[in-house]
Write an enzyme that holds these catalytic residues in place. Structure first.
Site, PDB file in Angstrom:
ATOM      1  N   GLY A   1       0.823  -1.203   0.000  1.00 10.03           N
ATOM      2  CA  GLY A   1       0.000   0.000   0.000  1.00 10.03           C
ATOM      3  C   GLY A   1       0.849   1.242   0.000  1.00 10.03           C
ATOM      4  O   GLY A   1       1.759   1.354   0.823  1.00 10.03           O
TER       5      GLY A   1
ATOM      6  N   ASN B   1      -5.989  -5.235   7.310  1.00 11.33           N
ATOM      7  CA  ASN B   1      -5.747  -5.634   5.916  1.00 11.33           C
ATOM      8  C   ASN B   1      -6.892  -6.550   5.513  1.00 11.33           C
ATOM      9  O   ASN B   1      -7.093  -7.593   6.131  1.00 11.33           O
ATOM     10  CB  ASN B   1      -4.403  -6.368   5.817  1.00 11.33           C
ATOM     11  CG  ASN B   1      -4.122  -6.940   4.436  1.00 11.33           C
ATOM     12  OD1 ASN B   1      -3.370  -7.898   4.319  1.00 11.33           O
ATOM     13  ND2 ASN B   1      -4.697  -6.382   3.398  1.00 11.33           N
ATOM     14  N   GLY B   2      -7.616  -6.174   4.465  1.00 12.67           N
ATOM     15  CA  GLY B   2      -8.738  -6.981   3.999  1.00 12.67           C
ATOM     16  C   GLY B   2      -9.957  -6.125   3.769  1.00 12.67           C
ATOM     17  O   GLY B   2      -9.867  -4.888   3.771  1.00 12.67           O
TER      18      GLY B   2
ATOM     19  N   CYS C   1      -5.492 -16.222   0.200  1.00 17.32           N
ATOM     20  CA  CYS C   1      -5.599 -15.668  -1.157  1.00 17.32           C
ATOM     21  C   CYS C   1      -4.440 -16.179  -2.009  1.00 17.32           C
ATOM     22  O   CYS C   1      -3.265 -15.916  -1.709  1.00 17.32           O
ATOM     23  CB  CYS C   1      -5.548 -14.147  -1.058  1.00 17.32           C
ATOM     24  SG  CYS C   1      -5.321 -13.327  -2.639  1.00 17.32           S
TER      25      CYS C   1
ATOM     26  N   TYR D   1       1.561 -13.093  -6.714  1.00 19.13           N
ATOM     27  CA  TYR D   1       1.929 -11.739  -7.115  1.00 19.13           C
ATOM     28  C   TYR D   1       2.082 -10.723  -5.968  1.00 19.13           C
ATOM     29  O   TYR D   1       3.062  -9.993  -5.930  1.00 19.13           O
ATOM     30  CB  TYR D   1       0.884 -11.233  -8.109  1.00 19.13           C
ATOM     31  CG  TYR D   1       0.908  -9.759  -8.395  1.00 19.13           C
ATOM     32  CD1 TYR D   1       2.000  -9.170  -9.034  1.00 19.13           C
ATOM     33  CD2 TYR D   1      -0.154  -8.939  -8.025  1.00 19.13           C
ATOM     34  CE1 TYR D   1       2.029  -7.809  -9.284  1.00 19.13           C
ATOM     35  CE2 TYR D   1      -0.128  -7.575  -8.285  1.00 19.13           C
ATOM     36  CZ  TYR D   1       0.958  -7.011  -8.914  1.00 19.13           C
ATOM     37  OH  TYR D   1       0.991  -5.679  -9.161  1.00 19.13           O
TER      38      TYR D   1
ATOM     39  N   SER E   1       7.540  -8.653 -11.049  1.00 24.14           N
ATOM     40  CA  SER E   1       6.800  -9.826 -10.586  1.00 24.14           C
ATOM     41  C   SER E   1       6.821 -10.981 -11.574  1.00 24.14           C
ATOM     42  O   SER E   1       6.612 -12.125 -11.170  1.00 24.14           O
ATOM     43  CB  SER E   1       5.359  -9.418 -10.255  1.00 24.14           C
ATOM     44  OG  SER E   1       4.800  -8.719 -11.343  1.00 24.14           O
TER      45      SER E   1
ATOM     46  N   ASP F   1       2.699 -12.270 -14.633  1.00 25.36           N
ATOM     47  CA  ASP F   1       2.010 -13.057 -13.602  1.00 25.36           C
ATOM     48  C   ASP F   1       0.501 -13.037 -13.754  1.00 25.36           C
ATOM     49  O   ASP F   1      -0.188 -13.918 -13.266  1.00 25.36           O
ATOM     50  CB  ASP F   1       2.383 -12.546 -12.210  1.00 25.36           C
ATOM     51  CG  ASP F   1       2.166 -11.063 -12.098  1.00 25.36           C
ATOM     52  OD1 ASP F   1       1.015 -10.633 -11.967  1.00 25.36           O
ATOM     53  OD2 ASP F   1       3.158 -10.305 -12.192  1.00 25.36           O
TER      54      ASP F   1
ATOM     55  N   CYS G   1      -8.105 -19.456  -1.418  1.00 31.23           N
ATOM     56  CA  CYS G   1      -9.159 -18.773  -2.163  1.00 31.23           C
ATOM     57  C   CYS G   1      -8.611 -18.535  -3.568  1.00 31.23           C
ATOM     58  O   CYS G   1      -7.503 -18.022  -3.726  1.00 31.23           O
ATOM     59  CB  CYS G   1      -9.498 -17.428  -1.513  1.00 31.23           C
ATOM     60  SG  CYS G   1     -10.654 -16.454  -2.528  1.00 31.23           S
TER      61      CYS G   1
ATOM     62  N   CYS H   1     -11.193 -15.316  -7.824  1.00 31.67           N
ATOM     63  CA  CYS H   1     -11.137 -14.422  -8.982  1.00 31.67           C
ATOM     64  C   CYS H   1     -10.857 -15.195 -10.274  1.00 31.67           C
ATOM     65  O   CYS H   1     -11.005 -14.649 -11.359  1.00 31.67           O
ATOM     66  CB  CYS H   1     -10.147 -13.285  -8.776  1.00 31.67           C
ATOM     67  SG  CYS H   1      -8.569 -13.803  -8.178  1.00 31.67           S
TER      68      CYS H   1
HETATM   69  S1  SF4 Z   1     -10.899 -13.401  -4.957  1.00 32.94           S
HETATM   70 FE1  SF4 Z   1      -8.812 -13.587  -5.829  1.00 32.94          FE
HETATM   71  S2  SF4 Z   1      -7.682 -11.772  -5.141  1.00 32.94           S
HETATM   72 FE2  SF4 Z   1      -9.543 -11.978  -3.864  1.00 32.94          FE
HETATM   73  S3  SF4 Z   1      -8.886 -13.130  -2.054  1.00 32.94           S
HETATM   74 FE3  SF4 Z   1      -9.685 -14.638  -3.512  1.00 32.94          FE
HETATM   75  S4  SF4 Z   1      -7.878 -15.259  -4.718  1.00 32.94           S
HETATM   76 FE4  SF4 Z   1      -7.324 -13.390  -3.637  1.00 32.94          FE
END
Ligand code: SF4
Length: 492
Positions: free
Chosen positions: A54, A128-129, A267, A273, A314, A377, A464, A467
């Site tokens: 950030g 953070n989040g 994540c 990245y 990256s 990436d 996760c 995306c």
């Molecule tokens: S949606 Fe994508 S960027 Fe967001 S937390 Fe999940 S993996 Fe990470």
């Protein structure tokens, strides 16, 4: 119409022109409990190492007994603090924060840590989040006559905790009651007059690690990433677990697993990245993981060419991995201006047209007459990639083959990363073949979703990856989905 409630703490960006074509991290958090140490200076350096998470604003709050000293402002860590300011932040506990850079209006009020008064003293919170139930939580707080002064969900968490403490609970109980009111992604560092807390949400979406510093075992450090420990000579102890709160006081470190349903959903983009390549996650350096992504990519999508280059910084580890696996020579084809920070000055039209050369300049000697594989990436909107390909061709590359060390980004993030709304994501609108034409590359291939996860050497369910799939581990309210779309429409 822009929604009249905060969608997120950090994911709003009002100026598409200046935006890098990359997902952007939301925040870095840091905290330290270290009697007889210069906690402000140690926190400064911790934040310095977390600057990549950030660049909009930075802040440090220190606790000297009941007294809180706070300094926060817009800008990079090195711009916000100097020796004089740090000397005015004495104490035994410090909480620090770096915030994701929005390029629109200056919003110093949203800088963190958020400091809130309670019956037991002040609390300073760094987050953070992103919460996904901000609308509901805000309504609860407003109904209870809480006067929210910022537009961040982070302030709401601090006030929720203050409410519980003021209702008669102690620090630990009050915090846990507040966490049960929060849904979404949150790694928190929370300072109080008597101790410091490190917290991860039940899915552990954002990282948070614990370290120790010096000979005295009572000195603990909390950091978004291990690079924040390394810079001050702290030893990595362990991760804060999903759904865990560590409570560090003069009695030492106590751990509370406050969630009944914790699960690991780190994540995956942190691995690919966001986090620094020298940080350790899941017991390995991210540099090694990213090299393996490149090797896997070479196995999945080979192509005949003369050289492999990476998009700095990256894309470099994956490019080296691709080169190792394919036997094609690795070369530096793009030089990055390392002293470019975020600029709020609009470039001229001519400069805009020269596009990415503000940050990346192709090396003609290396590229001229070569069939080039370029590794990046990720692709978000595709705008930078297209300019990059043109720059490579202008420098004399005879063929440009693009390989991406992650799958196509098809869904937005609601957990603290700015990946744009779905209609802005090139892979949500076009097939790989269409993107290839759009970017004007000779070939294009992405790493497979399975390849990305298998390469982690972890249980593939421990991440996760919404995306890439749309399979969100925490349900996203329709209101929040719509608000993100509306915000993008009004700001394009
Ligand atoms: S949606 Fe994508 S960027 Fe967001 S937390 Fe999940 S993996 Fe990470």
């Amino acid at each position: 119409m822009i929604p009249d409630y905060p969608l997120t703490s950090d994911c709003l960006d009002n100026n598409q022109e200046n935006r890098p074509d990359k997902p952007e991290e939301a925040c870095g958090v840091f905290g330290i409990y270290a009697p007889n140490q210069d906690v402000a200076k140690l926190t400064y350096f911790g934040l310095y190492a977390l600057q990549h998470r950030g660049q909009e604003s930075a802040g440090i709050a220190t606790f000297e007994g009941e007294t809180v000293h706070l300094h926060k402002d817009m800008g990079l860590v090195s711009q916000v603090f100097n020796e004089t300011i740090l000397q005015e932040l004495p104490g035994t506990i410090a909480v620090g924060h770096t915030r994701y850079s929005t390029t629109g209006s200056s919003r110093k009020a949203n800088a963190q840590p958020a400091v809130v008064e309670t019956r037991l003293g002040k609390v300073a919170l760094a987050h953070n989040g992103n919460l996904v139930n901000t609308v509901q939580l805000r309504e609860e707080l407003v109904r209870d006559n809480i006067n929210l002064v910022t537009t961040t969900d982070s302030e709401m968490i601090a006030y929720a905790m203050a409410q519980e403490v003021n209702a008669g609970f102690d620090w630990m109980q009050g915090a846990i009651k507040a966490f049960h009111r929060c849904q979404g992604a949150y790694s928190l560092v929370i300072g109080t007059p008597v101790g410091i807390m490190g917290v991860r949400d039940p899915n552990g979406i954002r990282p948070l690690v614990i370290g120790t510093i010096g000979e005295n075992p009572m000195r603990y450090v909390l950091s978004s990433e291990t690079c924040g420990l390394d810079i001050i000579g702290a030893e990595y102890l362990r991760d804060v677990e999903p759904g865990e709160m560590v409570w560090i006081t003069e009695a030492g470190l106590a751990s509370y697993h406050w969630s009944q349903q914790p699960r690991k959903k780190l994540c995956i983009f942190e691995m690919i990245y966001f986090a620094r390549p020298d940080s350790i996650m899941h017991n390995e350096s991210l540099y090694s993981y990213r090299m393996r992504l490149g090797r896997r990519l070479a196995d999945e999508s080979p192509v005949d060419a003369d050289i492999v280059i990476g998009v700095p910084d990256s894309g470099i580890p994956a490019a080296i991995g691709f080169s190792q696996a394919s036997g094609i020579t690795y070369a530096e084809g793009l030089i990055k201006n390392r002293y470019v920070g975020r600029t709020f000055i609009q470039p001229t039209q001519a400069m805009r047209e020269s596009g990415i050369r503000m940050k990346l300049n192709p090396l003609k000697d290396v590229l001229a007459g070569k069939r080039v594989i370029i590794i990046d990436d990720s692709i978000v909107r595709g705008t930078t990639s297209r300019k990059l390909v043109k720059a490579l061709r202008d420098a004399g590359a005879t063929e440009v083959h693009m390989r991406i060390s992650s799958p196509p980004v098809t869904h937005p993030c609601f957990y603290g990363i700015d990946t744009d709304s779905q209609d802005q994501l090139i892979a949500a609108r076009m097939s790989v073949e269409e993107i290839k034409k759009q970017l004007e590359v000779d070939s294009l291939a992405y790493l497979s979703w399975q390849g990305m996860l298998i390469t982690t050497q972890e249980d593939t369910s421990n991440f996760c990856s919404a995306c890439f799939t749309g399979d969100y581990p925490i349900a996203i309210p329709e209101q929040v989905k719509r608000a993100k779309l509306v915000l993008e429409q009004v700001t394009v």
